[in-house]
Design a protein around this motif. Structure first.
Motif: not given
Lengths: 163, 668
Positions: B393-401
């Protein structure tokens, strides 16, 4: 920026003009010019100084009660800007001032009525009494226009009786 | 740990200044006023205080000097010897001893005089005793002036000594003069030692610092040593010897294998052997310098043998039990080309460290230290790999950001629109208004002397309409009233006004004339010429006026004419006729009568009348002019006459004296 009223003479103080005195109880006294400031420093009461608005209002020289005065009043609540309302206001201001000026004019003429009639009376009397002071040739033309006063018979009789 | 810092020794003032300091201090810090009328006890106390205070000051000052200088017996033997070499121990001790004695003598003097002062019976005697006491103290000090000067010089020199710590890790560089010791020093440390192509460039010890394995090493550069008996060595050489003798350091013996220093390898080897007793228990490294001129391999066999001998000697310094590797004993380097410099430094440091650790390990205290050490290592639980874990989830959120576009900041806007100084931020764009178009409006504040804000009202339109209606009604009413009102006194017509104006003018004139008449002096019936400049009051005019008023003027005019007579010539002529008649002898009495009756004949002023005392008319004219001139000034000053010399009371007494009561300042 606002236009303020002079504390002494109640005239409008434009930004950058006059002087302001803040007493140690935080009351603010604004003066439109040094004349007003000096008078304040001399502890003069504006109600007793003839050239101030306060004096004129107190003696009924100026109009004090009128509906036009109710339009202009200080609002301490901030209003959100509205272009339409502002336009209406800007149009209304000259109208209101015009009406007010007319009413003030009327007020003054009403006020001066008594004095005017008095002076007219005085003029008429003076003309009547002192006409003979002038040389005859000056007055001839005027006398001709004047109506002859018909002295009633009764009056003469009374006069005779008194004599 | 003793810090060897000789910079903090207080300044030793020269004898004269010393005395001045002490005496002026006494003068400043003790009372200065005493009278002979005081009680004798008080006077004694006054002077005793002075004497005691002076002595105390002397004592303090001298004590600081004595305490400030190091005692040669107490400090590290290296410094002890160094100071002895530089300043001569005996001389130094003597100087300090003299100061100590002076201190004691002064104390004694003060004690004596204090005792004497107790018996002083007058102010004068007390004063004399005080003067004597202070004088003697100063004399004592004057005698030690040379010692003070010597100590001051020593102090200044000592302040400039390098601050060598005798106990820390030290690398000592020694060797013949001009073999490249200072050059090596400059390469290894940040010290800036003077390097010159002649012997004895370095005349004292120099200290630099070098790092090796995160430890700080003190590198001492010594002056060159010559191979000669100990007694013949000079002060410069003795500095090196002292350092070699007392510092527990790694010794780098520099060897100039090219011989360009002016000494052969044999001479250098001789030196090595003569001072090898100083190398005991120290790691010694023989450094063959200047390999750029002469490589070690190219040496002649004899020389090579000498070098090897030295090496063998150096090997002996390695304590027994130490590893007998030969690596760090004989090294070659070239300070010019930087070749082998670091190797030399590292070898020296390594060997020094080894030795020091060795010594420490052998000491008794080591157990206390070792007991405290414990190196812990986590034990592996199993054989599974446990790498770091980042949740999906963290990785995804970072990618989105990262993908999302950044919000535009005011700073970005500034950079887009011309940068700082060009772009001006607008606050208006954040306004919350009913319509976005209104945001940039310029708000009117003032209109025709009114504040627009005071008129703002949501229902202004209705109110305005109401007002207009009201006004219309008012106007109608007014019109109706105007039609109805009847004023008893109408406005005067224009003609009437004109006549009224005339009447008023006439009245005003009458009043004015009346006033003028009143004001003319004594209301004289005759109008003087002065006031009748435009000839208003003439008979003719009077006649005209009377006739205009409808009165016959002739009688009045005749009356006036009868009273005043002209001075017509015809009358005198007629008289002349009479004279002719006189000849006839008729009317003689009549003629006399007429003459007496006649008016006094007028004549010009300049005509001379006999008896006036003037020669002719010209003279009289002159006299008249003179008299007029003389009074001109007087008249201007509004004087009454020549005698008018009134000086008014300038300061009336009643206005300028006495208290002021109620009333004005001008009139009281």
């Amino acid at each position: 920026m606002r236009l303020e009223k002079c504390w002494f003479c109640s005239s409008t103080v434009y930004p950058g003009h006059g002087i302001q005195f803040v007493r140690n109880d935080a009351k603010v006294f604004r003066f439109c010019r040094s004349k007003c400031h000096k008078n304040f420093k001399m502890k003069r009461n504006p109600r007793k100084v003839k050239w101030t608005k306060a004096y004129r209002r107190l003696r009924g020289k100026d109009m004090t009660q009128d509906t036009t005065f109710e339009f202009e009043r200080k609002r301490n609540r901030p209003e959100r800007y509205d272009r339409i309302l502002t336009e209406q206001t800007l149009k209304a201001i000259p109208l209101i001032t015009k009406i007010r000026h007319e009413r003030q004019k009327k007020h003054i003429t009403e006020r001066q009525k008594g004095g005017k009639s008095m002076s007219r009376k005085k003029d008429a009397k003076e003309l009547e009494q002192d006409l003979q002071m002038l040389p005859k040739k000056d007055t001839v033309a005027y006398e001709a226009t004047k109506q002859k006063v018909i002295v009633s018979q009764l009056k003469t009789e009374e006069n005779l009786m008194e004599e | 740990m003793v810090q060897y810092n000789f910079k903090k020794i207080t300044v030793v003032p020269p004898g004269k200044d010393f005395i001045d300091i002490i005496l002026s201090r006494t003068q400043r810090q003790t009372p200065t006023v005493v009278h002979k009328g005081y009680a004798i006890k008080r006077i004694r106390q006054f002077y005793m205080r002075k004497v005691r205070y002076t002595q105390q000051n002397f004592y303090e000052k001298l004590s600081t000097i004595i305490d400030g200088f190091p005692r040669l017996d107490d400090i590290h033997p290296f410094y002890g010897d160094l100071l002895h070499v530089l300043y001569n121990k005996d001389h130094y001790k003597l100087a300090l001893g003299q100061i100590n004695t002076a201190r004691n003598i002064i104390a004694k003097i003060s004690m004596d005089y204090l005792r004497l002062l107790k018996y002083g019976d007058t102010l004068y005697r007390c004063k004399c005793l005080k003067v004597a006491a202070l004088g003697r103290m100063c004399t004592v000090l004057k005698r030690i002036t040379p010692s003070l000067a010597y100590l001051e010089q020593i102090r200044q020199h000592m302040a400039r000594l390098p601050s060598i710590d005798p106990n820390t890790r030290t690398i000592l560089i020694c060797g013949y003069p001009n073999v490249g010791k200072s050059s090596f020093m400059n390469k290894v440390t940040r010290a800036d030692v003077d390097v010159q192509p002649y012997a004895f460039t370095t005349k004292s010890l120099f200290v630099g610092h070098a790092d090796y394995k995160y430890l700080r090493y003190q590198v001492i550069d010594t002056p060159g040593i010559l191979d000669r008996p100990f007694e013949d060595r000079n002060i410069v050489e003795m500095c090196s010897i002292t350092a070699l003798a007392h510092l527990r350091a790694a010794v780098l013996f520099f060897l100039d294998i090219s011989g360009s220093c002016g000494y052969t390898i044999a001479q250098q080897a001789a030196l090595f052997h003569s001072i090898k007793s100083l190398f005991m228990n120290k790691p010694v490294v023989i450094v063959c310098n200047k390999t750029d001129l002469q490589p070690l391999d190219g040496l002649s066999e004899e020389d090579m043998k000498l070098v090897m001998e030295m090496k063998a000697e150096a090997m002996k310094t390695i304590p027994q039990g130490g590893d007998p590797n030969e690596e760090g004993v004989l090294l070659t380097m070239s300070a010019l080309t930087d070749e082998g410099v670091m190797a030399v430094k590292n070898a020296a440091c390594e060997r020094l460290l080894e030795q020091r650790v060795d010594i420490k390990m052998k000491s008794k205290k080591i157990n206390e230290c070792l007991n405290r050490f414990h190196v812990a290592l986590p034990k592996a639980r199993d054989n599974r790999e446990r790498p770091t874990c980042i949740p999906q989830a963290v990785l995804e959120a970072e990618a989105v950001a990262a993908a999302k576009e950044k919000e535009k900041l005011e700073r970005d806007l500034e950079n887009e629109n011309g940068g700082a100084g060009v772009y001006s931020a607008s606050i208006k764009k954040h306004y919350i208004l009913a319509n976005d178009e209104w945001k940039e409006d310029i708000l009117p504040e003032i209109l025709d002397g009114h504040n627009v804000a005071d008129f703002l009202d949501p229902d202004i339109l209705e109110r305005c309409e109401e007002l207009e209606r009201e006004e219309g009604l008012r106007l109608e009413e007014e019109a109706a009233q105007d039609a109805f009102t009847i004023d008893g006194h109408d406005e005067l017509t224009e003609e009437q006004h004109e006549i009224l104006g005339k009447i008023r003018k006439k009245k005003a004139m009458l009043i004015q004339e009346h006033r003028m008449k009143k004001s003319t002096a004594e209301s004289r019936p005759i109008v003087p010429r002065k006031h009748d400049k435009d000839r208003k009051f003439t008979t003719k005019r009077m006649g005209r006026q009377l006739s205009s008023m409808g009165v016959d003027p002739t009688a009045a005019v005749n009356r006036l004419l009868s009273q005043s007579r002209g001075r017509k010539r015809e009358r005198s002529l007629s008289r002349a006729d009479g004279d002719d008649m006189e000849v006839d002898g008729q009317h003689s009495d009549k003629k006399l009568r007429t003459r007496s009756w006649s008016r006094f004949q007028s004549r010009p002023m300049e005509v001379v009348v006999p008896g006036e005392g003037l020669r002719d008319s010209a003279q009289k004219k002159k006299a008249i002019k003179k008299s007029r001139d003389s009074v001109k000034k007087r008249n201007k000053q509004a004087r009454r006459g020549e005698a008018d010399r009134v000086i008014p009371t300038l300061r009336p007494k009643h206005l300028f004296s006495g208290k002021r009561g109620i009333g004005k300042t001008s009139r009281r």
